[in-house]
Motif scaffolding. Structure first.
Motif, PDB file in Angstrom:
ATOM      1  N   LEU A   1       4.172  20.498 -17.932  1.00  0.00           N
ATOM      2  CA  LEU A   1       4.034  20.446 -19.387  1.00  0.00           C
ATOM      3  C   LEU A   1       3.831  21.839 -19.965  1.00  0.00           C
ATOM      4  CD1 LEU A   1       3.887  18.729 -21.945  1.00  0.00           C
ATOM      5  CD2 LEU A   1       1.421  18.467 -21.528  1.00  0.00           C
ATOM      6  N   GLY A   2       3.105  22.692 -19.241  1.00  0.00           N
ATOM      7  CA  GLY A   2       2.903  24.054 -19.715  1.00  0.00           C
ATOM      8  C   GLY A   2       4.196  24.828 -19.845  1.00  0.00           C
ATOM      9  N   ASP A   3       5.176  24.522 -18.965  1.00  0.00           N
ATOM     10  CA  ASP A   3       6.473  25.185 -19.023  1.00  0.00           C
ATOM     11  C   ASP A   3       7.387  24.590 -20.090  1.00  0.00           C
ATOM     12  OD1 ASP A   3       5.883  26.994 -17.027  1.00  0.00           O
ATOM     13  OD2 ASP A   3       6.661  25.724 -15.422  1.00  0.00           O
ATOM     14  N   ALA A   4       7.077  23.361 -20.521  1.00  0.00           N
ATOM     15  CA  ALA A   4       7.897  22.698 -21.549  1.00  0.00           C
ATOM     16  C   ALA A   4       6.975  21.907 -22.469  1.00  0.00           C
ATOM     17  CB  ALA A   4       8.938  21.786 -20.908  1.00  0.00           C
ATOM     18  N   PRO A   5       6.169  22.592 -23.285  1.00  0.00           N
ATOM     19  CA  PRO A   5       5.144  21.920 -24.093  1.00  0.00           C
ATOM     20  C   PRO A   5       5.689  20.945 -25.135  1.00  0.00           C
ATOM     21  CG  PRO A   5       5.361  24.235 -24.703  1.00  0.00           C
ATOM     22  CD  PRO A   5       6.141  24.055 -23.449  1.00  0.00           C
ATOM     23  N   ALA A   6       6.961  21.057 -25.477  1.00  0.00           N
ATOM     24  CA  ALA A   6       7.531  20.154 -26.479  1.00  0.00           C
ATOM     25  C   ALA A   6       8.137  18.891 -25.865  1.00  0.00           C
ATOM     26  CB  ALA A   6       8.601  20.888 -27.294  1.00  0.00           C
ATOM     27  N   ASN A   7       8.094  18.774 -24.539  1.00  0.00           N
ATOM     28  CA  ASN A   7       8.721  17.629 -23.868  1.00  0.00           C
ATOM     29  C   ASN A   7       7.800  16.418 -23.957  1.00  0.00           C
ATOM     30  OD1 ASN A   7       9.487  15.768 -21.656  1.00  0.00           O
ATOM     31  ND2 ASN A   7      10.980  17.359 -21.157  1.00  0.00           N
ATOM     32  N   ALA A   8       8.208  15.403 -24.719  1.00  0.00           N
ATOM     33  CA  ALA A   8       7.380  14.220 -24.945  1.00  0.00           C
ATOM     34  C   ALA A   8       7.181  13.414 -23.667  1.00  0.00           C
ATOM     35  CB  ALA A   8       8.010  13.340 -26.028  1.00  0.00           C
ATOM     36  N   ASP A   9       8.201  13.358 -22.819  1.00  0.00           N
ATOM     37  CA  ASP A   9       8.078  12.607 -21.562  1.00  0.00           C
ATOM     38  C   ASP A   9       7.019  13.222 -20.656  1.00  0.00           C
ATOM     39  OD1 ASP A   9      10.082  10.956 -22.429  1.00  0.00           O
ATOM     40  OD2 ASP A   9      11.660  11.961 -21.292  1.00  0.00           O
ATOM     41  N   HIS A  10       7.021  14.540 -20.571  1.00  0.00           N
ATOM     42  CA  HIS A  10       6.048  15.211 -19.723  1.00  0.00           C
ATOM     43  C   HIS A  10       4.635  15.067 -20.302  1.00  0.00           C
ATOM     44  CE1 HIS A  10       9.449  17.978 -18.042  1.00  0.00           C
ATOM     45  NE2 HIS A  10       9.565  16.714 -17.683  1.00  0.00           N
ATOM     46  N   ALA A  11       4.527  15.089 -21.637  1.00  0.00           N
ATOM     47  CA  ALA A  11       3.226  14.880 -22.269  1.00  0.00           C
ATOM     48  C   ALA A  11       2.699  13.478 -21.968  1.00  0.00           C
ATOM     49  CB  ALA A  11       3.332  15.101 -23.772  1.00  0.00           C
ATOM     50  N   ALA A  12       3.598  12.486 -22.015  1.00  0.00           N
ATOM     51  CA  ALA A  12       3.200  11.110 -21.714  1.00  0.00           C
ATOM     52  C   ALA A  12       2.760  10.976 -20.260  1.00  0.00           C
ATOM     53  CB  ALA A  12       4.363  10.157 -22.008  1.00  0.00           C
ATOM     54  N   LEU A  13       3.435  11.695 -19.376  1.00  0.00           N
ATOM     55  CA  LEU A  13       3.066  11.667 -17.960  1.00  0.00           C
ATOM     56  C   LEU A  13       1.673  12.254 -17.756  1.00  0.00           C
ATOM     57  CD1 LEU A  13       3.802  11.268 -14.951  1.00  0.00           C
ATOM     58  CD2 LEU A  13       4.820  13.550 -15.003  1.00  0.00           C
ATOM     59  N   VAL A  14       1.389  13.387 -18.385  1.00  0.00           N
ATOM     60  CA  VAL A  14       0.070  14.013 -18.272  1.00  0.00           C
ATOM     61  C   VAL A  14      -1.012  13.068 -18.778  1.00  0.00           C
ATOM     62  CG1 VAL A  14      -1.392  15.867 -19.192  1.00  0.00           C
ATOM     63  CG2 VAL A  14       0.902  16.392 -18.338  1.00  0.00           C
ATOM     64  N   GLU A  15      -0.735  12.413 -19.908  1.00  0.00           N
ATOM     65  CA  GLU A  15      -1.717  11.480 -20.479  1.00  0.00           C
ATOM     66  C   GLU A  15      -1.966  10.296 -19.543  1.00  0.00           C
ATOM     67  OE1 GLU A  15      -2.362   8.742 -24.505  1.00  0.00           O
ATOM     68  OE2 GLU A  15      -0.634  10.087 -24.328  1.00  0.00           O
ATOM     69  N   TRP A  16      -0.903   9.751 -18.971  1.00  0.00           N
ATOM     70  CA  TRP A  16      -1.024   8.610 -18.050  1.00  0.00           C
ATOM     71  C   TRP A  16      -1.849   8.994 -16.826  1.00  0.00           C
ATOM     72  CZ3 TRP A  16       1.816   7.970 -13.220  1.00  0.00           C
ATOM     73  CH2 TRP A  16       1.684   6.689 -12.654  1.00  0.00           C
ATOM     74  N   ILE A  17      -1.592  10.180 -16.282  1.00  0.00           N
ATOM     75  CA  ILE A  17      -2.349  10.635 -15.112  1.00  0.00           C
ATOM     76  C   ILE A  17      -3.809  10.876 -15.486  1.00  0.00           C
ATOM     77  CG2 ILE A  17      -2.598  12.496 -13.423  1.00  0.00           C
ATOM     78  CD1 ILE A  17       0.459  12.808 -13.488  1.00  0.00           C
ATOM     79  N   ALA A  18      -4.042  11.452 -16.670  1.00  0.00           N
ATOM     80  CA  ALA A  18      -5.414  11.718 -17.122  1.00  0.00           C
ATOM     81  C   ALA A  18      -6.213  10.430 -17.264  1.00  0.00           C
ATOM     82  CB  ALA A  18      -5.385  12.467 -18.453  1.00  0.00           C
ATOM     83  N   GLU A  19      -5.538   9.342 -17.566  1.00  0.00           N
ATOM     84  CA  GLU A  19      -6.202   8.044 -17.697  1.00  0.00           C
ATOM     85  C   GLU A  19      -6.377   7.339 -16.359  1.00  0.00           C
ATOM     86  OE1 GLU A  19      -3.723   6.056 -20.471  1.00  0.00           O
ATOM     87  OE2 GLU A  19      -4.515   7.129 -22.228  1.00  0.00           O
TER      88      GLU A  19
END
Length: 322
Positions: A176-194
């Motif tokens: 996500l840090g390499d592609a901060p605008a990528n919504a799919d990667h943001a959703a993945l980070v959120e899912w893992i954080a949960e």
């Protein structure tokens, strides 16, 4: 017969010219359809057109692309590209068991292709729930293409599914840090954080982004490789003859491997360095070449290994020597 041959050659040249223009996709498809309609069934002209049409139609019309691939197989084509594309068709259509079988066959024919490993791994993990089997394929793919964000995200997802949440979180955050605008990667980070629990949207969103080696967009990117290679070598004061040798190497590599080009700069840098093997005296390191192209030495080294393997390249190789 001669008249038909001339007509087909004209159509082929027009189609090739259209493929090199990013705004002429529909024109290219129409011309290739015309070749299929005119050329004898099973002929080289027809099969070549079917292959290109499969690539062009696969994302928006996977069923039609599958029909082109069936024509290729009926014509005797059994190369890894056909099976890789067929795997992508099945994945996009939701036929995941068939997709996995096609990717396994593609890997039998081309075991060092990172995208076949990625796509098989992603199907096994996200669609079939076989994350343990998926892990080895995704790890191999990530090792071969460490800077490819889609592969990194898939590996992070698989690690999370296997309960290796700390590793998954670290890799997903880097992605996500390499592609901060990528919504799919943001959703993945959120899912893992949960806690990576429950049904996530990542597999569904990701399905349409799976790639095959000969996927849509490769023609223009291959053209970019030539342009980047020439420009960077001119800037580095290579002679015209040395640049010609490098382009010969690229043409030979493309013919031998039909490589998937994600970032033209990586491939161009690897080709330049490969050219140093056949005209000594420049004294450039892999790190310095990678820096000039704005890519990592690891990415250059990975693609360089493919080039050397595909061409059986040796220092002073007289096939490409000045």
């Amino acid at each position: 017969m001669e008249e038909l041959s001339t007509k087909l050659e004209r159509l082929r040249m027009r189609a090739q010219a259209a493929l090199e223009r990013p705004d002429a996709r529909d024109e290219a498809i129409a011309l290739l359809d015309a070749i299929v309609a005119e050329a004898p069934r099973g002929s080289e002209e027809a099969l070549s057109a079917h292959r290109q049409l499969a690539e062009l139609r696969i994302e928006n019309h996977p069923w039609r692309a599958a029909l082109h691939l069936r024509a290729l197989r009926e014509g005797g084509a059994d190369d890894d590209s056909v099976h890789g594309l067929l795997g992508l068709c099945h994945a996009l259509l939701g036929n995941f068991v068939a997709a996995a079988a096609a990717y396994r066959r593609a890997l039998e024919l081309s075991p060092r292709n990172p995208w076949y490993h990625h796509n098989l791994g992603h199907v096994l993990d996200a669609a079939l729930g076989q994350s343990e089997l998926a892990l080895s394929h995704l790890t191999i793919a990530h090792g071969m293409e460490p800077e490819e964000l889609e592969i990194s995200a898939s590996l992070a997802h698989c690690l999370a599914r296997l309960g290796r949440v700390t590793e998954a979180r670290e890799l997903a955050n880097e992605t996500l840090g390499d592609a901060p605008a990528n919504a799919d990667h943001a959703a993945l980070v959120e899912w893992i954080a949960e806690g990576a629990k429950g049904q996530d949207e990542f597999p569904v969103a990701k399905r349409a982004k799976m790639r095959s080696r000969s996927g849509s967009g490769t023609t223009s990117r291959r053209t970019e490789v030539r342009a980047v290679l020439r420009a960077k070598m001119l800037d580095a004061d290579y002679s015209e003859r040395e640049i010609e040798v490098a382009i010969q190497l690229w043409d030979a590599f493309e013919a031998a491997r039909d490589p998937r080009v994600v970032k033209p700069e990586v491939t161009a840098a690897a080709i330049e360095y490969a050219s140093l093997l056949v005209h000594a005296g420049k004294g450039r390191s892999q790190a310095s070449v990678a820096r000039r192209y704005g890519v990592s030495p690891a990415a250059l080294a990975t693609r360089l290994a493919e080039v050397r393997d595909a061409l059986d390249l040796v220092p002073g190789d007289r096939r490409y020597h000045q």
